[in-house]
Structures are given as structure tokens and as C-alpha cells.
Design a protein around this motif. Structure first.
Motif, mmCIF file in Angstrom:
data_model
loop_
_atom_site.group_PDB
_atom_site.id
_atom_site.type_symbol
_atom_site.label_atom_id
_atom_site.label_comp_id
_atom_site.label_asym_id
_atom_site.label_seq_id
_atom_site.Cartn_x
_atom_site.Cartn_y
_atom_site.Cartn_z
ATOM 1 N N LEU A 78 -10.565 -1.732 -7.515
ATOM 2 C CA LEU A 78 -11.193 -0.538 -8.235
ATOM 3 C C LEU A 78 -10.247 0.609 -8.632
ATOM 4 O O LEU A 78 -10.611 1.441 -9.341
ATOM 5 N N LEU A 79 -9.074 0.543 -8.038
ATOM 6 C CA LEU A 79 -8.219 1.568 -8.002
ATOM 7 C C LEU A 79 -7.360 1.616 -9.252
ATOM 8 O O LEU A 79 -6.651 0.569 -9.616
ATOM 9 N N GLU A 80 -6.890 2.789 -9.678
ATOM 10 C CA GLU A 80 -5.749 3.074 -10.757
ATOM 11 C C GLU A 80 -4.535 2.542 -10.002
ATOM 12 O O GLU A 80 -4.394 2.840 -8.886
ATOM 13 N N ASP A 81 -3.564 2.084 -10.662
ATOM 14 C CA ASP A 81 -2.166 1.779 -9.911
ATOM 15 C C ASP A 81 -1.776 3.235 -9.314
ATOM 16 O O ASP A 81 -1.966 4.198 -9.824
ATOM 17 N N GLY A 82 -1.704 3.085 -8.104
ATOM 18 C CA GLY A 82 -0.783 3.908 -7.269
ATOM 19 C C GLY A 82 -1.952 4.728 -6.571
ATOM 20 O O GLY A 82 -1.860 5.893 -6.027
ATOM 21 N N GLY A 83 -3.306 4.258 -6.641
ATOM 22 C CA GLY A 83 -4.392 5.093 -6.176
ATOM 23 C C GLY A 83 -4.457 5.051 -4.643
ATOM 24 O O GLY A 83 -3.720 4.528 -4.174
ATOM 25 N N THR A 84 -5.559 5.939 -4.056
ATOM 26 C CA THR A 84 -5.517 5.780 -2.726
ATOM 27 C C THR A 84 -7.026 5.262 -2.555
ATOM 28 O O THR A 84 -7.976 5.511 -2.995
ATOM 29 N N ILE A 85 -7.039 4.930 -1.146
ATOM 30 C CA ILE A 85 -8.348 4.616 -0.507
ATOM 31 C C ILE A 85 -8.836 5.582 0.655
ATOM 32 O O ILE A 85 -7.554 5.595 1.542
ATOM 33 N N TRP A 86 -9.627 6.327 0.650
ATOM 34 C CA TRP A 86 -9.895 6.893 1.848
ATOM 35 C C TRP A 86 -10.854 6.250 2.772
ATOM 36 O O TRP A 86 -12.174 6.050 2.331
ATOM 37 N N PRO A 114 -1.494 2.600 5.863
ATOM 38 C CA PRO A 114 -2.333 3.778 6.220
ATOM 39 C C PRO A 114 -1.103 4.842 6.395
ATOM 40 O O PRO A 114 0.018 4.684 6.884
ATOM 41 N N THR A 115 -1.516 6.184 5.688
ATOM 42 C CA THR A 115 -0.309 7.320 5.574
ATOM 43 C C THR A 115 -0.980 8.180 6.616
ATOM 44 O O THR A 115 -0.141 9.260 6.829
ATOM 45 N N LYS A 116 -2.253 8.571 6.675
ATOM 46 C CA LYS A 116 -2.563 9.688 7.502
ATOM 47 C C LYS A 116 -4.046 9.505 8.000
ATOM 48 O O LYS A 116 -4.830 8.907 7.238
ATOM 49 N N SER A 117 -4.243 10.137 9.183
ATOM 50 C CA SER A 117 -5.726 9.951 9.797
ATOM 51 C C SER A 117 -6.121 11.191 10.261
ATOM 52 O O SER A 117 -5.377 12.086 10.951
ATOM 53 N N TRP A 124 -17.432 11.696 11.601
ATOM 54 C CA TRP A 124 -16.697 10.800 10.657
ATOM 55 C C TRP A 124 -15.059 11.043 10.671
ATOM 56 O O TRP A 124 -14.695 12.318 10.747
ATOM 57 N N SER A 125 -13.992 10.004 10.848
ATOM 58 C CA SER A 125 -12.839 10.079 10.753
ATOM 59 C C SER A 125 -12.226 9.443 9.354
ATOM 60 O O SER A 125 -13.116 8.568 8.798
ATOM 61 N N GLY A 126 -11.384 9.917 8.884
ATOM 62 C CA GLY A 126 -10.805 9.279 7.616
ATOM 63 C C GLY A 126 -9.281 8.979 7.745
ATOM 64 O O GLY A 126 -8.628 9.526 8.546
ATOM 65 N N THR A 127 -9.120 7.778 7.409
ATOM 66 C CA THR A 127 -7.767 7.310 7.204
ATOM 67 C C THR A 127 -7.395 7.060 5.585
ATOM 68 O O THR A 127 -8.022 6.103 4.902
ATOM 69 N N ARG A 128 -6.210 7.644 5.285
ATOM 70 C CA ARG A 128 -5.793 7.509 4.126
ATOM 71 C C ARG A 128 -4.902 6.412 4.043
ATOM 72 O O ARG A 128 -4.036 6.124 4.666
ATOM 73 N N LEU A 129 -5.274 5.347 3.052
ATOM 74 C CA LEU A 129 -4.684 4.311 2.772
ATOM 75 C C LEU A 129 -4.140 4.199 1.407
ATOM 76 O O LEU A 129 -4.685 4.248 0.167
ATOM 77 N N ALA A 130 -2.727 4.038 1.370
ATOM 78 C CA ALA A 130 -2.062 3.940 0.179
ATOM 79 C C ALA A 130 -2.217 2.372 -0.447
ATOM 80 O O ALA A 130 -1.624 1.627 0.260
ATOM 81 N N ALA A 131 -2.636 2.376 -1.740
ATOM 82 C CA ALA A 131 -2.554 0.785 -2.316
ATOM 83 C C ALA A 131 -0.967 0.742 -2.777
ATOM 84 O O ALA A 131 -0.180 1.178 -3.105
#
Length: 134
Positions: A78-86, A114-117, A124-131
Motif C-alpha cells: 500500500l506504500l509509496e516507494d520509501g514509505g513508512t509503516i507505523w 525497525p527504526t524506532k519504538s 499503545w506502543s509504536g514501532t516505525r518500520l522502514a519499507a
């Protein structure tokens, strides 16, 4: 007081004009966080039915929601190239809690880094995931 302190969405790196697609919405999601994101991006979050690519996918995920790796692979599409998933998961001790090692394994299997939590809300906790770049 800075916006960053009062609005957790600002801390998460959301930017005006981004398209943020929300997946896994349910009664238990954090409304303050959702509203905060909308105020930063300047528009409503788009839902699962959105038919274009998004800059960020906001994935609310609980243990009972099924296979996390599958959900992450779907989100990448679903992501744009280089997008991020939280990836937003219930905190330890909350219903639906997922072990960090399980989150990490699913992300790696899906090809995400995973780039940061961070703590994004009371429950809720969030984990930033780089595609991966395509």
C-alpha cells in the motif's frame, strides 16, 4: 509548550500533506493519536478501501488479529516507494499484547527494518518500520 509535547503525532514524524492509510481500526484505538495525526497532516486518515499508494501506513495490530507477517507484507503493497509503516501494538499487560521479539521477527520476514519504538499512547506502543526501496 511545543506541539511535539502535546501532540504525539508530531513526535512520530508525520508531515503536512502526507497520505496516511489506517488499517486495523477498532473500538480500542487511541482517538487522541488519530486526531493528532490528522491535525499534523492536515487531512483525514484514509481507510482500508483507499485505492492509491500512501506515504505512511498506520497499522493497529493485536495478537488476535492473525498473522503479523502477512499484515506487514500487505501493508508494504500500500506504500509509496520509501514509505513508512507505523506498527501500533498494545503495551505489555494489555489485551492483544505482542512480544517485541515476535514483532521484530515478523518485520524482518516481511523485509522491513525497525527504526524506532516509542510509546504512542496510554495503551499503545509504536514501532516505525522502514519499507525496502523497490
Amino acid at each position: 509548550m511545543t506541539t511535539e509535547r502535546t501532540n504525539p503525532a508530531a513526535r512520530l514524524g508525520f508531515e503536512p500533506g502526507q497520505v496516511v492509510q489506517e488499517i486495523g481500526y477498532d473500538d480500542d484505538v487511541d482517538q487522541d493519536l488519530r486526531e493528532g495525526i490528522e491535525s499534523v497532516i492536515g487531512q483525514d486518515l484514509v481507510d482500508e478501501d483507499y485505492d492509491d499508494v500512501a506515504d505512511v501506513v498506520l497499522l493497529w495490530f493485536r495478537e488476535e488479529d492473525g498473522d503479523l507477517t502477512d499484515a506487514l507484507v500487505d501493508a508494504i503493497g500500500l506504500l509509496e516507494d520509501g514509505g513508512t509503516i507505523w506498527l501500533l501494538t498494545p503495551k505489555s499487560g494489555r489485551d492483544g499484547y505482542i512480544e517485541p521479539s515476535d514483532t521484530s521477527d515478523a518485520a524482518q520476514t516481511a523485509g522491513l527494518s525497525p527504526t524506532k519504538s516509542v510509546s504512542v499512547a496510554k495503551d499503545w506502543s509504536g514501532t516505525r518500520l522502514a519499507a525496502p526501496k523497490r
